[in-house]
Design an enzyme around this catalytic site. Structure first.
Site, PDB file in Angstrom:
ATOM      1  N   LYS A  56       0.800  -1.228   0.000  1.00 44.44           N
ATOM      2  CA  LYS A  56       0.000   0.000   0.000  1.00 44.44           C
ATOM      3  C   LYS A  56       0.835   1.281   0.000  1.00 44.44           C
ATOM      4  O   LYS A  56       0.377   2.327  -0.474  1.00 44.44           O
ATOM      5  CB  LYS A  56      -0.915   0.013   1.231  1.00 44.44           C
ATOM      6  CG  LYS A  56      -2.027  -1.009   1.170  1.00 44.44           C
ATOM      7  CD  LYS A  56      -3.140  -0.551   0.250  1.00 44.44           C
ATOM      8  CE  LYS A  56      -4.357  -1.468   0.337  1.00 44.44           C
ATOM      9  NZ  LYS A  56      -5.393  -1.054  -0.639  1.00 44.44           N
ATOM     10  N   SER A  81      -9.191   1.030   7.867  1.00 43.75           N
ATOM     11  CA  SER A  81      -8.814   0.415   9.145  1.00 43.75           C
ATOM     12  C   SER A  81      -7.609  -0.494   8.929  1.00 43.75           C
ATOM     13  O   SER A  81      -7.173  -1.178   9.839  1.00 43.75           O
ATOM     14  CB  SER A  81      -9.974  -0.396   9.703  1.00 43.75           C
ATOM     15  OG  SER A  81     -10.343  -1.392   8.775  1.00 43.75           O
ATOM     16  N   GLU A 207      -9.023 -14.284  -5.426  1.00 41.76           N
ATOM     17  CA  GLU A 207      -9.973 -13.771  -4.439  1.00 41.76           C
ATOM     18  C   GLU A 207     -10.298 -14.864  -3.428  1.00 41.76           C
ATOM     19  O   GLU A 207     -10.253 -16.054  -3.761  1.00 41.76           O
ATOM     20  CB  GLU A 207     -11.283 -13.349  -5.127  1.00 41.76           C
ATOM     21  CG  GLU A 207     -11.162 -12.125  -6.014  1.00 41.76           C
ATOM     22  CD  GLU A 207     -12.530 -11.640  -6.485  1.00 41.76           C
ATOM     23  OE1 GLU A 207     -13.203 -12.380  -7.225  1.00 41.76           O
ATOM     24  OE2 GLU A 207     -12.933 -10.519  -6.080  1.00 41.76           O
ATOM     25  N   GLY A 211     -15.353 -13.853  -1.099  1.00 40.33           N
ATOM     26  CA  GLY A 211     -15.281 -12.473  -1.604  1.00 40.33           C
ATOM     27  C   GLY A 211     -15.023 -12.433  -3.092  1.00 40.33           C
ATOM     28  O   GLY A 211     -14.080 -11.788  -3.547  1.00 40.33           O
ATOM     29  N   ASP A 213     -16.372 -10.981  -5.633  1.00 40.48           N
ATOM     30  CA  ASP A 213     -17.070  -9.912  -6.358  1.00 40.48           C
ATOM     31  C   ASP A 213     -16.435  -9.623  -7.721  1.00 40.48           C
ATOM     32  O   ASP A 213     -17.152  -9.359  -8.695  1.00 40.48           O
ATOM     33  CB  ASP A 213     -17.140  -8.631  -5.516  1.00 40.48           C
ATOM     34  CG  ASP A 213     -15.769  -8.180  -5.044  1.00 40.48           C
ATOM     35  OD1 ASP A 213     -15.076  -8.990  -4.407  1.00 40.48           O
ATOM     36  OD2 ASP A 213     -15.384  -7.032  -5.316  1.00 40.48           O
ATOM     37  N   SER A 310       1.209  -9.821  -0.830  1.00 41.93           N
ATOM     38  CA  SER A 310       0.883  -8.400  -0.701  1.00 41.93           C
ATOM     39  C   SER A 310       1.179  -7.782   0.656  1.00 41.93           C
ATOM     40  O   SER A 310       1.333  -6.569   0.746  1.00 41.93           O
ATOM     41  CB  SER A 310      -0.583  -8.170  -1.067  1.00 41.93           C
ATOM     42  OG  SER A 310      -1.412  -8.969  -0.249  1.00 41.93           O
TER      43      SER A 310
END
Lengths: 325, 325
Positions: A56, A81, A207, A211, A213, A310
């Site tokens: 990130k 969060s 995924e 989850g 999506d 990640s």
């Protein structure tokens, strides 16, 4: 004719120049055991060793570094969060500006403390009654702050793509790249970089089963919303793909692999015991897909696979609960 | 006049040439948090990423590679319940010979299985009634095998020294080198390499408080035996320094730091949560000494410190028991 795509290889390369010397150029690890189990050469890009413990920071730093001097004087805001909170807080400190992070009241204390330790102001809200986007936007408007979104921004996406750019610069040709999918920023940037450098590469997202999506959205050809996923992979618990990230991912992804939480735990243990590295659940999902042979089993057998791990932000207690208990 | 020292810098450099491309050139990691806590720049040599998960492969491979073709045709033997067992088994496989490893009946099944997985024959004994050295030597004599000792051999010591050699080649000048001490092979080789390359460097050993045989021996000026240490740092539970290793270490070491098991647990947690790496207790003791400011507090303040993290072989369950429970 100007390139109409929202993020290009050149954008990722520009981001790489901006983060150089500030973000870590994370190591690429190999494991003979992993190669044997995967039946291919596997190159593991270790974003758990990135600053703040996750990829990130790449996108946050790139985005903040492009704000005007005037905007930097006013400050920035983010709502998260998770790892994006710490990434924005650190990027702000590195670039001499101030950050306000909107976090739920019940966020893990370690994450709140880590974010505060980078000098950010924390604004809490009740996530059962409050809307973090509305709170963040009101606060940003009131104080004149620039919001740094977790994935819905070309500069954020270009920054995340530097993970794949570095990996390919270091190891050369790959036939397959495996990247976890949450909001879709990491894979959108990584696929942009990878396909720009290696047009024949297959980019496979991963995924959590609960989850899916992005898989559903790709199948439907439009963004599909799902109930809030229940999965240990909290960094991948998105219920709908981003609009910008999906517009990129529907064009560039070659498939999605799904992994259950048990497979993710297995991969966390494999990483710990065999590779001696610490991964949080979302960070291990790419490895989980590989170990479970979920990478496009109908496609051509991969020979050289890159996998982005990640992040590694997990306490020893939580790790014990999930893996070693 | 020939050099009368049992191990020289040249020996370590020769070992480096032999292990090249077979052993991993392990990464050197940095941590800003660690630098802040230590008040110095710290360069961490990660032998937990070495093949078999510990530095031991360096010395085992170097020693086995120097045996005659005739000896390699007969095979090798070792006694160990720890990382040396796997290291010798793998070195034998890599060099096309066979290994017999003498292990206690109650050795952890994971270690026995890992050793067997490298193709070694396992001979077990009852460690309450049997003498592993006698068993190993009888077996070696009967079958004509060469014994590869865990530290009492110049080729083993020279091989272990390649860890420090690589570290200094990569990061350049260091004023202090911190190395864990068990039987003393890793530090004897590392000190030989370090002082050969950087004559002014201070080399500090780290022992568990309960296993301070080398500290006592250095103070006494002769090898001192202590009761079998009770410590979580099983790789450092030696009760007397090796004769050969002590003859080197008494000449080259500048001090010994002691760390208690609680400090070692703290360092394992720090490595896990802040550095995202897995260390077994012995592997974390150098880091523990640094974090507890035990590195020669009376000496000049170090500015550039190298620390060898010796290994990362620990199950998720044992880690949870020690750190995350």
């Amino acid at each position: 004719m100007p390139d109409s795509r929202p993020v290009t290889l050149q954008d990722v390369q520009d981001a790489a120049a901006r983060i150089e010397g500030v973000a870590h150029r994370t190591p690429v690890l190999r494991s003979r055991t992993l190669d044997e189990l995967a039946g291919a050469q596997v190159f593991v890009k270790c974003e758990n060793f990135q600053r703040v413990g996750a990829f990130k920071f790449r996108g946050a730093y790139n985005a903040v570094s492009r704000l005007s001097a005037e905007q930097l004087a006013k400050g920035i805001a983010a709502y998260s969060s998770g790892n994006h909170a710490q990434a924005v807080a650190l990027a702000a400190r590195e670039l001499g500006t101030t950050a306000v992070i909107v976090m739920p009241q019940d966020a893990p204390r370690s994450k709140v403390e880590a974010t505060a330790a980078y000098g950010a102001e924390i604004v809490t809200y009740d996530r059962y009654t409050g809307d973090r986007v509305a709170i963040g936007e009101t606060l940003a408007a009131d104080r004149g702050l620039a919001i740094v979104p977790p994935y819905e921004h070309p500069h954020v996406i270009a920054g995340q793509g530097t993970a794949a750019l570095e990996l390919i610069e270091e190891v050369g040709d790959l036939d397959t790249l495996v990247v976890p999918v949450g909001g879709g920023g990491l894979i959108a940037g990584s696929a942009t970089a990878a396909k720009g450098l290696l047009p024949g590469i297959r980019v496979i997202g991963v995924e959590p089963e609960a989850g899916d999506d992005t898989l559903r959205s790709l199948e439907a050809g439009r963004r599909v919303s799902i109930p809030v996923p229940r999965t240990i992979a909290d960094g991948q618990a998105a219920d709908i793909p981003g609009e910008l990230t999906f517009s990129i991912n529907r064009r560039l992804l070659d498939g999605i692999a799904l992994v259950g939480d048990d497979r993710i735990r297995d991969a966390m243990r494999f990483a710990f015991e065999r590779m001696k590295i610490v991964l949080e659940p979302s960070g291990a999902s790419g490895l989980a897909a590989l170990l479970a042979h979920r990478i496009d089993p109908a496609g051509p057998a991969p020979r050289r696979i890159g996998v982005v791990l990640s992040g590694g932000n997990i306490s020893a207690e939580r790790f014990a609960e999930l893996v070693g208990g």
